[in-house]
Design an enzyme around this catalytic site. Structure first.
Site, PDB file in Angstrom:
ATOM      1  N   ASP A  67       0.809  -1.204  -0.186  1.00  0.00           N
ATOM      2  CA  ASP A  67       0.008   0.159   0.041  1.00  0.00           C
ATOM      3  C   ASP A  67       1.054   1.404  -0.028  1.00  0.00           C
ATOM      4  O   ASP A  67       2.092   1.220  -0.007  1.00  0.00           O
ATOM      5  CB  ASP A  67      -0.737   0.156   1.440  1.00  0.00           C
ATOM      6  CG  ASP A  67      -0.333  -0.428   2.751  1.00  0.00           C
ATOM      7  OD1 ASP A  67       0.965  -0.574   2.716  1.00  0.00           O
ATOM      8  OD2 ASP A  67      -0.991  -0.827   3.447  1.00  0.00           O
ATOM      9  N   ASN A 136      -7.168  -3.134  14.733  1.00  0.00           N
ATOM     10  CA  ASN A 136      -8.555  -3.331  14.351  1.00  0.00           C
ATOM     11  C   ASN A 136      -8.514  -4.653  13.510  1.00  0.00           C
ATOM     12  O   ASN A 136      -9.588  -4.895  13.036  1.00  0.00           O
ATOM     13  CB  ASN A 136      -9.523  -2.277  13.944  1.00  0.00           C
ATOM     14  CG  ASN A 136      -8.577  -1.477  12.618  1.00  0.00           C
ATOM     15  OD1 ASN A 136      -7.652  -2.156  12.105  1.00  0.00           O
ATOM     16  ND2 ASN A 136      -9.314  -0.523  12.053  1.00  0.00           N
ATOM     17  N   HIS A 138      -7.083  -4.695  10.578  1.00  0.00           N
ATOM     18  CA  HIS A 138      -7.010  -4.616   9.044  1.00  0.00           C
ATOM     19  C   HIS A 138      -5.659  -5.209   8.640  1.00  0.00           C
ATOM     20  O   HIS A 138      -4.463  -5.265   9.343  1.00  0.00           O
ATOM     21  CB  HIS A 138      -6.979  -2.962   8.766  1.00  0.00           C
ATOM     22  CG  HIS A 138      -5.735  -2.171   9.454  1.00  0.00           C
ATOM     23  ND1 HIS A 138      -5.771  -1.257   9.939  1.00  0.00           N
ATOM     24  CD2 HIS A 138      -4.616  -2.494   9.191  1.00  0.00           C
ATOM     25  CE1 HIS A 138      -4.647  -0.557  10.266  1.00  0.00           C
ATOM     26  NE2 HIS A 138      -3.487  -1.312   9.645  1.00  0.00           N
ATOM     27  N   GLU A 143      -9.867  -1.951   5.950  1.00  0.00           N
ATOM     28  CA  GLU A 143     -10.196  -1.793   7.039  1.00  0.00           C
ATOM     29  C   GLU A 143     -11.463  -2.503   7.299  1.00  0.00           C
ATOM     30  O   GLU A 143     -12.146  -2.781   6.430  1.00  0.00           O
ATOM     31  CB  GLU A 143     -10.570  -0.162   7.139  1.00  0.00           C
ATOM     32  CG  GLU A 143      -9.455   0.722   6.828  1.00  0.00           C
ATOM     33  CD  GLU A 143      -8.706   0.925   8.305  1.00  0.00           C
ATOM     34  OE1 GLU A 143      -8.669   0.047   9.229  1.00  0.00           O
ATOM     35  OE2 GLU A 143      -7.591   1.783   8.269  1.00  0.00           O
TER      36      GLU A 143
END
Ligand code: F6R
Length: 240
Positions: A67, A136, A138, A143
């Site tokens: 990314d 979380n 991801h 996400e």
């Protein structure tokens, strides 16, 4: 899914580097999928050492990163291109032309994403994908959501991730709010995947990975659908 529980961050980094080194020794023109963030830095240091000692060569290795922020210049010291150069590429014998990070300044970001998936396919797909995980759950910038993208795409960052990543910026409002990221499908096309998990902040995410359910609200659980995933974690992240 295979789990390797290490005593600490150092041992985890060594374990991960050993897997990557074995892969490169077996196939000199290995296609590596790479991650940024704090977690793989120790692994990259180990790989740099091995390269300096002549134990492995990156001469024919090809890399694709997961990314990149958008928009961001590759020269910006918070860009993932800059991060990869600083933490790995500048210190090993890799051909820079073989390193691929999504262009954070692409005029047409959708096209950039499409071309990235195509390039990975043309390279014969990723042999070994290295992943980190967000608190979380991801992976890359996928996400938690009710639906997840398959291919590489443009995405917004959640407030949670913006805050977590603000530690690298002067202030939280300097964190870009968008990113270009490989999708879950792009990641799952890799032959082998290792996911590095360190520290107690990641306990909850790891707990879900150890569970039975694939839940798009914890994107990393999608890895349960892959047949060759190794979780390399430290004791702090392990829940028992
Ligand atoms: C980075 C990436 C992210 C990180 C994750 C964990 O390329 O894709 O998903 O792996 O945010 O970051 P750290 O390792 O800093 O906790």
């Amino acid at each position: 899914m295979k789990f390797i529980v290490c005593d600490d961050y150092n041992e985890m980094s060594k374990e991960a580097a050993a897997i990557a080194a074995a892969q490169i020794k077996e196939k000199s023109n290995t296609v590596l999928g790479l991650a940024t963030g704090s977690t793989p830095v120790g692994m990259y240091k180990e790989l740099i050492e091995m390269n300096k000692k002549g134990e492995i060569s990156f001469k024919d290795v090809v890399t694709y990163n997961l990314d990149e922020y958008y928009p961001i210049s590759p020269e910006n010291n918070q860009s993932y291109r800059y991060f990869m150069n600083e933490n790995l590429f500048n210190h090993i014998d890799i051909d820079m032309d073989n390193t691929h990070v999504l262009n954070g300044l692409a005029d047409d970001p959708e096209k950039e994403c499409e071309s990235f998936d195509k390039a990975i396919e043309e390279a014969g797909f990723v042999d070994l994908q290295v992943l980190g995980i967000g608190r979380n759950g991801h992976i890359a910038f996928n996400e938690p959501d009710s639906i997840l993208y398959a291919g590489t795409h443009v995405t917004g960052l959640t407030q949670n991730t913006i805050e977590a990543n603000s530690r690298f910026f002067d202030s939280v409002d300097q964190v870009p709010t968008k990113a270009l990221t490989m999708g879950i499908g792009s990641i799952l096309k890799a032959e082998k995947i290792i996911i590095l998990i360190s520290g107690k902040d990641k306990k909850e995410a790891l707990k879900k990975l150890k569970g039975e359910f694939i839940d798009p609200q914890c994107p990393a659980t999608m890895l349960m659908a892959h047949r060759n995933v190794t979780v390399i974690c430290d004791k702090e992240a392990w829940n028992d």
